[in-house]
Design a protein around this motif. Structure first.
Motif, PDB file in Angstrom:
ATOM      1  N   ILE A 124       0.880  -1.161   0.000  1.00  0.00           N
ATOM      2  CA  ILE A 124       0.000   0.000   0.000  1.00  0.00           C
ATOM      3  C   ILE A 124       0.920   1.213   0.000  1.00  0.00           C
ATOM      4  O   ILE A 124       1.532   1.539   1.011  1.00  0.00           O
ATOM      5  CB  ILE A 124      -0.917  -0.013   1.234  1.00  0.00           C
ATOM      6  N   LEU A 125       1.045   1.866  -1.166  1.00  0.00           N
ATOM      7  CA  LEU A 125       2.016   2.944  -1.350  1.00  0.00           C
ATOM      8  C   LEU A 125       1.365   4.308  -1.152  1.00  0.00           C
ATOM      9  O   LEU A 125       0.299   4.590  -1.704  1.00  0.00           O
ATOM     10  CB  LEU A 125       2.604   2.875  -2.760  1.00  0.00           C
ATOM     11  N   VAL A 126       2.033   5.167  -0.382  1.00  0.00           N
ATOM     12  CA  VAL A 126       1.519   6.508  -0.132  1.00  0.00           C
ATOM     13  C   VAL A 126       2.631   7.524  -0.377  1.00  0.00           C
ATOM     14  O   VAL A 126       3.810   7.236  -0.192  1.00  0.00           O
ATOM     15  CB  VAL A 126       0.984   6.637   1.313  1.00  0.00           C
ATOM     16  N   LYS A 127       2.226   8.701  -0.857  1.00  0.00           N
ATOM     17  CA  LYS A 127       3.161   9.798  -1.052  1.00  0.00           C
ATOM     18  C   LYS A 127       2.602  11.042  -0.359  1.00  0.00           C
ATOM     19  O   LYS A 127       1.411  11.341  -0.491  1.00  0.00           O
ATOM     20  CB  LYS A 127       3.375  10.071  -2.542  1.00  0.00           C
ATOM     21  N   ASP A 128       3.452  11.742   0.396  1.00  0.00           N
ATOM     22  CA  ASP A 128       3.046  12.910   1.181  1.00  0.00           C
ATOM     23  C   ASP A 128       3.187  14.165   0.322  1.00  0.00           C
ATOM     24  O   ASP A 128       4.276  14.462  -0.177  1.00  0.00           O
ATOM     25  CB  ASP A 128       3.916  13.017   2.438  1.00  0.00           C
ATOM     26  N   ILE A 133      -2.248  13.328   1.523  1.00  0.00           N
ATOM     27  CA  ILE A 133      -1.513  12.154   1.065  1.00  0.00           C
ATOM     28  C   ILE A 133      -2.292  11.506  -0.076  1.00  0.00           C
ATOM     29  O   ILE A 133      -3.522  11.598  -0.132  1.00  0.00           O
ATOM     30  CB  ILE A 133      -1.270  11.126   2.193  1.00  0.00           C
ATOM     31  N   ARG A 134      -1.545  10.874  -0.975  1.00  0.00           N
ATOM     32  CA  ARG A 134      -2.169  10.181  -2.095  1.00  0.00           C
ATOM     33  C   ARG A 134      -1.651   8.757  -2.157  1.00  0.00           C
ATOM     34  O   ARG A 134      -0.486   8.490  -1.827  1.00  0.00           O
ATOM     35  CB  ARG A 134      -1.886  10.912  -3.406  1.00  0.00           C
ATOM     36  N   PHE A 135      -2.512   7.860  -2.608  1.00  0.00           N
ATOM     37  CA  PHE A 135      -2.186   6.445  -2.689  1.00  0.00           C
ATOM     38  C   PHE A 135      -1.958   6.052  -4.142  1.00  0.00           C
ATOM     39  O   PHE A 135      -2.737   6.433  -5.030  1.00  0.00           O
ATOM     40  CB  PHE A 135      -3.306   5.612  -2.076  1.00  0.00           C
ATOM     41  N   LEU A 136      -0.904   5.297  -4.375  1.00  0.00           N
ATOM     42  CA  LEU A 136      -0.593   4.823  -5.719  1.00  0.00           C
ATOM     43  C   LEU A 136      -1.271   3.471  -5.933  1.00  0.00           C
ATOM     44  O   LEU A 136      -0.977   2.502  -5.236  1.00  0.00           O
ATOM     45  CB  LEU A 136       0.924   4.686  -5.905  1.00  0.00           C
ATOM     46  N   LEU A 137      -2.179   3.420  -6.896  1.00  0.00           N
ATOM     47  CA  LEU A 137      -2.960   2.216  -7.168  1.00  0.00           C
ATOM     48  C   LEU A 137      -2.781   1.803  -8.626  1.00  0.00           C
ATOM     49  O   LEU A 137      -2.225   2.543  -9.436  1.00  0.00           O
ATOM     50  CB  LEU A 137      -4.438   2.475  -6.874  1.00  0.00           C
ATOM     51  N   ALA A 138      -3.249   0.592  -8.939  1.00  0.00           N
ATOM     52  CA  ALA A 138      -3.126   0.058 -10.298  1.00  0.00           C
ATOM     53  C   ALA A 138      -4.504  -0.034 -10.939  1.00  0.00           C
ATOM     54  O   ALA A 138      -5.442  -0.564 -10.346  1.00  0.00           O
ATOM     55  CB  ALA A 138      -2.479  -1.327 -10.251  1.00  0.00           C
ATOM     56  N   GLU A 139      -4.614   0.482 -12.167  1.00  0.00           N
ATOM     57  CA  GLU A 139      -5.865   0.383 -12.938  1.00  0.00           C
ATOM     58  C   GLU A 139      -5.633  -0.548 -14.125  1.00  0.00           C
ATOM     59  O   GLU A 139      -4.784  -0.281 -14.973  1.00  0.00           O
ATOM     60  CB  GLU A 139      -6.320   1.741 -13.439  1.00  0.00           C
ATOM     61  N   ASP A 140      -6.387  -1.637 -14.170  1.00  0.00           N
ATOM     62  CA  ASP A 140      -6.269  -2.580 -15.278  1.00  0.00           C
ATOM     63  C   ASP A 140      -6.664  -1.889 -16.588  1.00  0.00           C
ATOM     64  O   ASP A 140      -7.704  -1.248 -16.673  1.00  0.00           O
ATOM     65  CB  ASP A 140      -7.180  -3.791 -15.029  1.00  0.00           C
ATOM     66  N   PHE A 200       3.096  -1.723   4.135  1.00  0.00           N
ATOM     67  CA  PHE A 200       2.844  -0.309   3.930  1.00  0.00           C
ATOM     68  C   PHE A 200       4.170   0.351   3.579  1.00  0.00           C
ATOM     69  O   PHE A 200       5.202   0.058   4.195  1.00  0.00           O
ATOM     70  CB  PHE A 200       2.267   0.334   5.195  1.00  0.00           C
ATOM     71  N   GLY A 201       4.163   1.252   2.600  1.00  0.00           N
ATOM     72  CA  GLY A 201       5.398   1.887   2.181  1.00  0.00           C
ATOM     73  C   GLY A 201       5.174   3.275   1.611  1.00  0.00           C
ATOM     74  O   GLY A 201       4.079   3.613   1.158  1.00  0.00           O
ATOM     75  N   THR A 202       6.228   4.094   1.642  1.00  0.00           N
ATOM     76  CA  THR A 202       6.187   5.441   1.095  1.00  0.00           C
ATOM     77  C   THR A 202       7.164   5.544  -0.067  1.00  0.00           C
ATOM     78  O   THR A 202       8.081   4.738  -0.193  1.00  0.00           O
ATOM     79  CB  THR A 202       6.554   6.486   2.158  1.00  0.00           C
ATOM     80  N   TYR A 203       6.971   6.555  -0.911  1.00  0.00           N
ATOM     81  CA  TYR A 203       7.884   6.752  -2.023  1.00  0.00           C
ATOM     82  C   TYR A 203       8.044   8.241  -2.309  1.00  0.00           C
ATOM     83  O   TYR A 203       7.192   9.055  -1.952  1.00  0.00           O
ATOM     84  CB  TYR A 203       7.406   6.021  -3.275  1.00  0.00           C
ATOM     85  N   THR A 204       9.144   8.600  -2.966  1.00  0.00           N
ATOM     86  CA  THR A 204       9.449  10.001  -3.252  1.00  0.00           C
ATOM     87  C   THR A 204       9.737  10.247  -4.732  1.00  0.00           C
ATOM     88  O   THR A 204       9.848  11.383  -5.157  1.00  0.00           O
ATOM     89  CB  THR A 204      10.667  10.475  -2.442  1.00  0.00           C
ATOM     90  N   ARG A 217      -2.100   0.551 -15.646  1.00  0.00           N
ATOM     91  CA  ARG A 217      -1.441   1.845 -15.473  1.00  0.00           C
ATOM     92  C   ARG A 217      -1.625   2.270 -14.029  1.00  0.00           C
ATOM     93  O   ARG A 217      -2.553   1.802 -13.342  1.00  0.00           O
ATOM     94  CB  ARG A 217      -2.032   2.892 -16.423  1.00  0.00           C
ATOM     95  N   THR A 218      -0.762   3.136 -13.545  1.00  0.00           N
ATOM     96  CA  THR A 218      -0.873   3.583 -12.156  1.00  0.00           C
ATOM     97  C   THR A 218      -1.725   4.841 -12.076  1.00  0.00           C
ATOM     98  O   THR A 218      -1.741   5.667 -12.996  1.00  0.00           O
ATOM     99  CB  THR A 218       0.514   3.868 -11.554  1.00  0.00           C
ATOM    100  N   VAL A 219      -2.440   4.953 -10.969  1.00  0.00           N
ATOM    101  CA  VAL A 219      -3.230   6.157 -10.687  1.00  0.00           C
ATOM    102  C   VAL A 219      -2.883   6.625  -9.290  1.00  0.00           C
ATOM    103  O   VAL A 219      -2.676   5.823  -8.373  1.00  0.00           O
ATOM    104  CB  VAL A 219      -4.748   5.887 -10.811  1.00  0.00           C
ATOM    105  N   ASN A 220      -2.801   7.933  -9.112  1.00  0.00           N
ATOM    106  CA  ASN A 220      -2.373   8.547  -7.857  1.00  0.00           C
ATOM    107  C   ASN A 220      -3.571   9.287  -7.269  1.00  0.00           C
ATOM    108  O   ASN A 220      -3.937  10.363  -7.746  1.00  0.00           O
ATOM    109  CB  ASN A 220      -1.218   9.511  -8.166  1.00  0.00           C
TER     110      ASN A 220
END
Length: 256
Positions: A124-128, A133-140, A200-204, A217-220
């Motif tokens: 579960i990826l989050v970016k501050d 905060i926004r979550f990075l998800l996958a859209e088929d 749970f993880g964060t990314y920059t 594709r990824t959606v934020n």
């Protein structure tokens, strides 16, 4: 063949032990079994060569006859007769654990395994973004279904290693992974079980590197939009867990 084998997975069966752990392989005297061996009790009156062989995992404390669950079927190219993997009631082993334990025996036969339970790992990826905060998800790309980024664990990996690898492979991100994790169990249409483990993880990183052949594709998304977009009720619960987790972390950093 595969459909028939899938119907056998997860079935309960009465099993009789006929070889103890540490006993010698008849065909290879230098090889001993790491697990007990047995056969279906219903085949007790059949000649030994006509019985189905069963590897028995987690049976150190069971009697010579017990009730077990079929966790895998094994097909050797040289034989039409299936082999089985079973465990006593209340014990479950996934494909990684079974392969690690039995692969040494079956690799020489180039055997094909079908498993009852798989492990899927993801994050579960989050970016501050300061104020949110926004979550990075996958859209088929085909179905437009939105979910977390996850994939099947590879042989020899830990769950945490698999989660990091999956995210890095599909996004190019090397996440900062929390020790915090959650898991849940799902069933499939074929009667198989899927145990999903999410860290749970964060990314920059500013720019993602998505493989050209990637099926999604990824959606934020911010939390409110993300929770409306997820189709799986279990994943909505995980998203709420994640928001609570990261809200606490952000308050801790701000000294509130």
């Amino acid at each position: 063949m595969h459909n028939t084998r899938n119907l056998l997975l997860g079935r309960d069966a009465d099993i009789t032990v006929d070889k103890q752990q540490g006993s010698r392989n008849v065909g290879r005297k230098s090889m001993s079994y790491l697990v007990k061996m047995g056969f279906f009790t219903a085949e007790k009156d059949l000649p030994k060569q006509e019985r189905h062989m069963i590897y028995i995992m987690g049976a150190e404390d069971v009697s010579d006859e017990f009730r077990g669950k079929i966790l895998a079927t094994i097909k050797r190219p040289s034989s039409e007769r299936l082999l089985f993997v079973a465990a006593p009631e209340g014990k479950l082993y996934c494909e990684q654990q079974i392969s690690e334990c039995l692969g040494f025996y079956e690799r020489q036969h180039k055997s094909d395994f079908e498993f009852y339970m798989t492990i899927v790992c993801g994050m579960i990826l989050v970016k501050d973004y300061g104020d949110t905060i926004r979550f990075l998800l996958a859209e088929d790309r085909k179905t437009k279904k939105i979910s977390f980024i996850k994939d099947v664990i590879s042989y020899g990996e830990s769950e945490k290693q698999a989660s990091v690898r999956v995210v890095n492979h599909y996004t190019g991100i090397k996440p900062d992974t929390d020790d915090f994790r959650t898991e849940y169990m799902l069933g499939s249409g074929e009667g198989k079980k899927q145990k999903t483990i999410m860290y749970f993880g964060t990314y920059t990183e500013k720019k993602l590197r998505i493989p050209e052949d990637c099926s999604f594709r990824t959606v934020n998304l911010e939390f409110d939009k993300a929770i409306r977009s997820l189709d799986d009720p279990q994943e909505r619960i995980l998203l709420m867990e994640a928001k609570e987790h990261y809200d606490k972390k952000r308050k801790g950093r701000s000294g509130m």
